[in-house]
Design a protein around this motif. Sequence first.
Motif, PDB file in Angstrom:
ATOM      1  N   THR A 170       0.950  -1.165  -0.029  1.00  0.00           N
ATOM      2  CA  THR A 170      -0.036  -0.129   0.135  1.00  0.00           C
ATOM      3  C   THR A 170       0.863   1.318   0.190  1.00  0.00           C
ATOM      4  N   LEU A 171       1.961   1.135   0.434  1.00  0.00           N
ATOM      5  CA  LEU A 171       2.952   2.369   0.319  1.00  0.00           C
ATOM      6  C   LEU A 171       3.733   2.580  -0.802  1.00  0.00           C
ATOM      7  N   SER A 172       3.746   3.759  -1.178  1.00  0.00           N
ATOM      8  CA  SER A 172       4.358   3.944  -2.575  1.00  0.00           C
ATOM      9  C   SER A 172       5.049   5.396  -2.387  1.00  0.00           C
ATOM     10  N   PRO A 173       5.858   5.953  -3.312  1.00  0.00           N
ATOM     11  CA  PRO A 173       6.418   7.126  -3.299  1.00  0.00           C
ATOM     12  C   PRO A 173       5.472   8.399  -3.293  1.00  0.00           C
ATOM     13  N   PHE A 174       4.078   7.827  -3.722  1.00  0.00           N
ATOM     14  CA  PHE A 174       3.102   9.172  -3.792  1.00  0.00           C
ATOM     15  C   PHE A 174       2.059   9.051  -2.606  1.00  0.00           C
ATOM     16  N   ALA A 175       2.560   8.184  -1.731  1.00  0.00           N
ATOM     17  CA  ALA A 175       2.085   8.344  -0.142  1.00  0.00           C
ATOM     18  C   ALA A 175       3.051   9.376   0.657  1.00  0.00           C
ATOM     19  N   SER A 176       4.009   9.844  -0.083  1.00  0.00           N
ATOM     20  CA  SER A 176       4.857  10.668   0.674  1.00  0.00           C
ATOM     21  C   SER A 176       4.343  11.852   1.277  1.00  0.00           C
ATOM     22  N   LEU A 177       3.441  12.525   0.370  1.00  0.00           N
ATOM     23  CA  LEU A 177       2.511  13.796   0.766  1.00  0.00           C
ATOM     24  C   LEU A 177       1.189  13.573   1.280  1.00  0.00           C
ATOM     25  N   ALA A 178       1.000  12.271   1.599  1.00  0.00           N
ATOM     26  CA  ALA A 178      -0.563  12.008   1.531  1.00  0.00           C
ATOM     27  C   ALA A 178      -1.030  12.271   3.223  1.00  0.00           C
ATOM     28  N   PHE A 179      -0.957  13.406   3.367  1.00  0.00           N
ATOM     29  CA  PHE A 179      -1.382  14.026   4.904  1.00  0.00           C
ATOM     30  C   PHE A 179      -2.533  14.806   4.926  1.00  0.00           C
ATOM     31  N   HIS A 180      -3.138  14.926   6.038  1.00  0.00           N
ATOM     32  CA  HIS A 180      -4.069  15.875   6.268  1.00  0.00           C
ATOM     33  C   HIS A 180      -3.293  17.201   6.318  1.00  0.00           C
ATOM     34  N   PRO A 181      -3.776  18.135   5.700  1.00  0.00           N
ATOM     35  CA  PRO A 181      -3.087  19.476   5.446  1.00  0.00           C
ATOM     36  C   PRO A 181      -2.376  19.849   6.613  1.00  0.00           C
ATOM     37  N   LEU A 182      -2.933  19.892   7.750  1.00  0.00           N
ATOM     38  CA  LEU A 182      -2.756  20.611   8.957  1.00  0.00           C
ATOM     39  C   LEU A 182      -1.175  19.694   9.525  1.00  0.00           C
ATOM     40  N   ASP A 183      -1.341  18.270   9.267  1.00  0.00           N
ATOM     41  CA  ASP A 183      -0.217  17.337   9.832  1.00  0.00           C
ATOM     42  C   ASP A 183       0.908  17.824   8.910  1.00  0.00           C
ATOM     43  N   GLY A 184       0.841  17.835   7.500  1.00  0.00           N
ATOM     44  CA  GLY A 184       1.974  18.107   6.709  1.00  0.00           C
ATOM     45  C   GLY A 184       2.484  19.578   6.969  1.00  0.00           C
ATOM     46  N   ILE A 185       1.533  20.605   7.424  1.00  0.00           N
ATOM     47  CA  ILE A 185       2.329  21.695   7.836  1.00  0.00           C
ATOM     48  C   ILE A 185       2.955  21.770   9.053  1.00  0.00           C
ATOM     49  N   LEU A 186       2.266  20.988  10.166  1.00  0.00           N
ATOM     50  CA  LEU A 186       3.024  20.836  11.496  1.00  0.00           C
ATOM     51  C   LEU A 186       4.376  20.137  11.296  1.00  0.00           C
ATOM     52  N   GLN A 187       4.421  18.896  10.616  1.00  0.00           N
ATOM     53  CA  GLN A 187       5.596  18.683  10.500  1.00  0.00           C
ATOM     54  C   GLN A 187       6.750  19.230   9.728  1.00  0.00           C
ATOM     55  N   GLY A 188       6.453  20.333   8.914  1.00  0.00           N
ATOM     56  CA  GLY A 188       7.420  21.159   8.253  1.00  0.00           C
ATOM     57  C   GLY A 188       7.562  22.620   9.047  1.00  0.00           C
ATOM     58  N   MET A 189       6.730  22.713  10.213  1.00  0.00           N
ATOM     59  CA  MET A 189       7.148  23.577  11.038  1.00  0.00           C
ATOM     60  C   MET A 189       8.418  24.207  11.628  1.00  0.00           C
ATOM     61  N   PRO A 190       9.086  23.018  11.967  1.00  0.00           N
ATOM     62  CA  PRO A 190      10.592  23.203  12.347  1.00  0.00           C
ATOM     63  C   PRO A 190      11.470  24.098  11.534  1.00  0.00           C
ATOM     64  N   HIS A 191      11.146  23.906  10.333  1.00  0.00           N
ATOM     65  CA  HIS A 191      11.893  24.630   9.140  1.00  0.00           C
ATOM     66  C   HIS A 191      11.696  26.183   9.542  1.00  0.00           C
ATOM     67  N   VAL A 192      10.676  26.477   9.785  1.00  0.00           N
ATOM     68  CA  VAL A 192      10.166  28.147  10.073  1.00  0.00           C
ATOM     69  C   VAL A 192      10.459  28.578  11.431  1.00  0.00           C
ATOM     70  N   VAL A 193      10.510  27.539  12.381  1.00  0.00           N
ATOM     71  CA  VAL A 193      10.998  27.964  13.839  1.00  0.00           C
ATOM     72  C   VAL A 193      12.376  28.189  13.923  1.00  0.00           C
ATOM     73  N   ALA A 194      13.345  27.428  13.091  1.00  0.00           N
ATOM     74  CA  ALA A 194      14.680  27.526  12.969  1.00  0.00           C
ATOM     75  C   ALA A 194      14.902  29.063  12.496  1.00  0.00           C
TER      76      ALA A 194
END
Length: 276
Positions: A170-194
């Motif tokens: 069931t996993l594939s490269p296309f699952a890489s960004l298959a998140f709830h939008p808020l989930d994906g943003i939260l995981q990217g937030m350390p880039h901005v905090v830094a």
Amino acid sequence: MESDYQRLFIEETSFYNRIVLQTLLPNWIWESLPHFCQTWLRNYISATIVYFLSGFLWCFYIYYLKRNIYLSKDSIPSNKAMLLQMGIVIKAMPWYSAFPTISEYLVENGWTKCFPRASDIGWKSYIFNFAIYLIIVEVGVYWVHRLLHDVKPLYKYLHSIHHVYNKQNTLSPFASLAFHPLDGILQGMPHVVALFIVPIQFSVHILLIFLEAVWTTNIHDCVNLKHWPVMGSGYHTIHHITYKHNYGHFTVWMDWVFGTLLHPKDDYNESEEHEE
């Protein structure tokens, strides 16, 4: 009043906007848009291209050119599964694109410690700050990811969408960004905090955010390779199977420090207990 220093950032983002938008769209579509909207449109188009291009190329390589070498036929996900993953990403992409757009807005207005040119601080400081930036991102992503599992409401309403994909077929490269939008943003937030903690070159920050898409494509391909200390797909597949190991980002160091590291095996037992 806009300072000369801030103007350098705006000129840089305007340059990126022109490269993408002039190449792909008629001028009348984007020239009249405010700068912020132009930046969002550029990020949306660029992120979409990066996602689909990296996904298709990697799937073609591992599922067809290297068929039965990296993965057995039974481990290859169906076209239906991959289309479902693409559908989730298409819905989330406008929100994902807002994330770097807002971070660029913060930089342009002088609210972060970003600098436009490497010569502004010298190479020794540049390399040191870059290392600190990566450490902040590594620590931040680990703990955000772990909390998305440990805090039950966050898992139930956000992160569980991504963990529907919990087996090799069931996993594939296309699952890489298959998140709830808020989930994906939260995981990217350390880039901005830094950006508020350590000086980092603006263009490097933008580049690293887009490299996230390429990186996550790779770690969701289920190829069982172990390249310690890199958090490769061998480690990340285990995360999708057990739900309680290998939360790290680029490396496995945080998992090693906090006792959540589980190394890949040649034949990993997919029936190992996981959360419901």
